[in-house]
Enzyme design. Structure first.
Site, short mmCIF file in Angstrom:
data_model
loop_
_atom_site.label_atom_id
_atom_site.label_comp_id
_atom_site.label_asym_id
_atom_site.label_seq_id
_atom_site.Cartn_x
_atom_site.Cartn_y
_atom_site.Cartn_z
N GLU A 1 0.85 -1.17 0.21
CA GLU A 1 -0.04 -0.18 -0.35
C GLU A 1 0.57 1.18 -0.11
O GLU A 1 0.68 2.09 -1.21
CB GLU A 1 -1.10 0.03 1.21
CG GLU A 1 -2.27 -1.16 1.05
CD GLU A 1 -2.18 -1.91 1.64
OE1 GLU A 1 -0.94 -2.26 1.72
OE2 GLU A 1 -2.63 -3.08 0.81
N HIS B 1 -12.05 -5.31 8.04
CA HIS B 1 -12.90 -4.86 7.06
C HIS B 1 -13.89 -3.66 7.31
O HIS B 1 -14.72 -3.70 5.99
CB HIS B 1 -13.40 -6.10 6.27
CG HIS B 1 -12.07 -6.87 5.44
ND1 HIS B 1 -11.16 -7.96 6.65
CD2 HIS B 1 -11.68 -7.43 4.88
CE1 HIS B 1 -10.34 -8.39 6.22
NE2 HIS B 1 -10.03 -8.54 5.02
#
Ligand code: TPP
Ligand code: MG
Lengths: 384, 324
Positions: free
Chosen positions: B60, B129
């Site tokens: 990322e 999540h």
């Protein structure tokens, strides 16, 4: 206690000593100029320069050292908040900086004053950052030299992304990412290696291994020589004598050529030494031996180039005197420019936070302006 | 007119943007062949090629860091972070670099980078999540932070975010990806940072954004049955915030309830409560009340219904506001 009980399941063998190859280069070190100024050959790398070009390299070395000495003095006198000296790393920076083509793009850390010089950035603009009048100071696109990046390792990813842009443009430019031995431990640097490798990006990773990350020695960052890391990522690594401007020039040119030809990244470990403190705020006597410094002084990058020029009769006393004078003049200009450098206006705090503005910034700018205006004297004297 | 889901609306917006500007590139994990884990980039690599829709390494910080470099080279990257809880490895590049480069360069290096982040809970997911990290980014100068609540806004806002020369963190309400609406692509959108009154009312103002707008509207419908007239504002932009719309509404209703999934403590609602108290003090009939997540990590999903604000929690706050 019986013998077998002393070696329980949790006893590990002692860690092996850090291999000496980490900090003591062997024959892999690319060198074209010995510390004594003798020109030596290397099977893979060479440079052929005109007499004037050799002299120009020496001039660069002297001038960037003088900028550095002057900036250090200005910091001592309170004119700069801090200065990160390049002392000892002039050859690594000038050699790599002079290897760049005009269209190439360099991504520096905070110590690349020598590369900045090669890219035509006025030293006063560097001082602006350390004085605190700017967080940047120059136009990266005018010089193909990015702004200094203080967060360790970040710029290696920016360089890789820029190189991916070069690929998409179908251009033949190459990119160089500067970083230090300490930075080699950062995730971003390792991610940059991976990205550059899998996308075959035209980027050269130029590590100035100056043996120190503030107080931490190289051995705290690695147990293998840094240039060998590259093989784990799937591209070549080379270790060059970072105090040998000719070898650095040759190796960097070769790596940039590889990048331009579409052969992907290269890691260059320029083996050098930080002869000064980490910054003017640092006290290296707390963590390193004076004798190490003395040993490295014998490998000084300027002295060996000077010896080479003398030995090869490429320069005479008049040349060296002329370079000294140019350095004096540059130092005087840097000093004067620093002393007369104006502070920005207070409302500049709000400049360029956004390209397209923001209602919040507008509101706060107005608030500060109104607050400051309340202190301005009016016709009736001071307002409340 | 075609009914499209919010996910498809973003996909359509991305496609329209890419057709109009060859410098736009999409970068992220699984965004190419797979079309993203939520299929938001479905079909784009097939049509625009691998050099414009890039399946990146699983990295990322690398996604944002290289996007910055591409922006310096004149590109306009649209990055996808796969889930809210995976943005933190990129947090340093976003906060220390992306947000600051325009400022550092005194305006010479714009950073037209969009960071798309599916966010929020309500989908029964495992840890990491279901988070709502928008306050971290709204607190960071140099970033713009927005979230659409419906397909029409999603279609226009993604294009406005990409066209913006500032970095925009684009939070996509993942539990609303499958909500449908008529998409009239010919209409003229409001500004990216404009809030909108989505249900006019007179008794209490309820402001929400992203996934909570639907919750707020549902609450307003339920309140109506009890004779209470709620005004619902879709904030749309958490940085900057459209104060005139918010203050105008509060001056009318005298009561304000802020709703978001993120923890109440130091969340976007805290800023709203403070500003509204400063600017509309004499219009307020009740303290500004906040409905949101608790000061805990996001709980295991079997507990998320108790963690997330819902219709009843909103109505409870409305009742408390009216009781003053
Ligand atoms: C992310 C981050 N952590 C810590 C620092 C503080 N810091 C500044 S320079 C430095 C050492 C860097 O060492 P190296 O990469 O070898 O570069 P050198 O200073 O030797 O040129 C540290 C720890 C920083 N600037 N950024
Ligand atoms: Mg170092």
């Amino acid at each position: 206690m019986p013998e077998s009980a002393s070696a329980g399941p949790l006893s590990f063998p002692p860690s092996p000593a850090v291999p000496s190859s980490v900090s003591t280069p062997g024959p892999e070190l690319v060198q074209l100029l010995t510390p004594e100024g003798e020109r030596v050959t290397h099977p893979d790398y060479d440079v052929h320069l005109g007499d004037g070009e050799y002299r120009d390299l020496y001039r660069d070395l002297v001038l960037v050292r003088r900028i550095d000495v002057e900036a250090t003095a200005l910091q001592r006198q309170g004119e700069l908040g801090i200065w990160a000296s390049l002392l000892g790393q002039e050859a690594a920076q000038v050699g790599s900086g002079r290897a760049l083509q005009p269209g190439d793009f360099a991504f520096p850390t905070y110590r690349e004053h020598g590369v900045a010089w090669c890219r035509g950035v006025d030293p006063l603009k560097l001082l602006g950052l350390f004085r605190g009048v700017s967080n940047g100071g120059w136009d990266p696109h005018e010089h193909n030299f990015n702004l200094y990046t203080i967060i360790i390792g970040s710029q290696t990813l920016h360089a890789t992304g820029y190189a991916m842009g070069v690929q998409r443009d179908g251009a033949e430019d190459a990119v160089v990412a500067y970083f230090g031995d300490g930075a080699s431990s950062q995730g971003d640097v390792n991610e940059a290696f991976i990205w550059a490798s899998v996308f075959n990006a035209p980027v050269v990773f130029f590590c100035q291994n100056n043996q120190w990350a503030i107080s931490e020695p190289l051995e705290r960052q690695t147990r293998i020589p840094l240039y060998l890391r590259a093989s784990g990522f799937g591209f070549p690594g080379v270790r060059v004598d970072g105090n040998d401007v000719l070898a650095v020039l040759a190796v960097t040119r070769a790596a940039l050529r590889r990048a331009r030809e579409g052969s992907g990244p290269t890691l260059i470990e320029a083996f050098t030494y930080r002869m000064g403190a980490h910054t003017t705020s640092d006290d290296p006597t707390r963590y390193r031996l004076q004798s190490d410094l003395e040993a490295w002084k014998l490998k000084d990058p300027l002295e060996r180039m000077k010896a080479f020029l003398y030995k090869q009769q490429l320069a005479d006393a008049a040349f060296f005197a002329e370079v000294e004078q140019a350095a004096d003049e540059l130092a005087a200009r840097v000093r004067h420019g620093c002393l007369t450098m104006a502070d920005p206006e207070p409302l500049a705090i709000f400049d360029a936070v956004y390209a397209e503005g923001s209602s919040l910034i507008d509101e706060e700018r107005e608030q500060l302006a109104a607050y400051l205006a309340a202190f301005e004297p009016t016709a009736e004297g001071r307002s409340s | 007119m075609a009914q499209v889901t919010l996910g498809k609306a973003i996909n359509t917006g991305l496609r329209a943007a890419m057709e109009g500007d060859s410098k736009i590139v999409i970068m992220g994990e699984d965004v190419g062949k797979l079309g993203g884990v939520f299929r938001v980039t479905d079909g784009l690599q097939k049509d625009f090629g691998e050099s414009r829709v890039i399946d990146t390494p699983l990295s990322e910080s690398g996604i944002i860091g290289t996007a910055i470099g591409m922006a310096l080279r004149g590109y306009r990257p649209v990055c996808e972070i796969q889930f809210d809880g995976f943005v933190y490895p990129a947090y340093d590049q976003i906060v220390s670099q992306l947000a600051k480069i325009h400022y550092r360069s005194n305006g010479l290096c714009p950073m037209p980078v969009t960071v798309r982040i599916p966010y929020g809970g309500g989908i029964g997911a495992v840890e990491h999540h279901s988070e709502s990290p928008e306050a971290y980014f709204a607190h960071t100068a140099g970033l713009k932070v927005v979230s659409p609540s419906n397909p029409v806004d999603a279609y226009f806002m993604i294009q406005q975010a990409i066209a913006c020369n500032d970095p925009v963190i684009f939070f996509e309400p993942k539990r609303r990806y499958w909500e449908k609406a008529d998409l009239d692509m010919s209409q003229t959108p409001v500004g990216l940072h404009d809030a909108r009154i989505v249900r006019p009312g007179s008794d209490v103002t309820v402001v929400a954004y992203g996934p909570m707008v639907k919750t707020a509207l549902d609450a307003a419908a339920a309140a109506e049955a009890e004779g209470r007239d709620l005004e619902v504002i879709d904030l749309r932009s958490m940085s900057p915030i459209d104060w005139p719309v918010l203050l105008g509404s509060v001056r009318k209703t005298g009561r304000l309830v802020v709703v978001h999934e993120a923890s109440v403590f130091l969340g976007v609602g805290a800023e709203i409560a403070a500003r509204v108290s400063e600017r509309a003090f004499y219009s307020l009939e009740a303290p500004v009340l906040r409905v949101g997540g608790f000061a805990t990590p996001y709980p295991p999903s079997r507990l998320e219904e108790d963690y997330l604000p819902d219709l009843d929690r909103v109505l409870d706050a409305v009742d408390r506001a009216l009781a003053f």
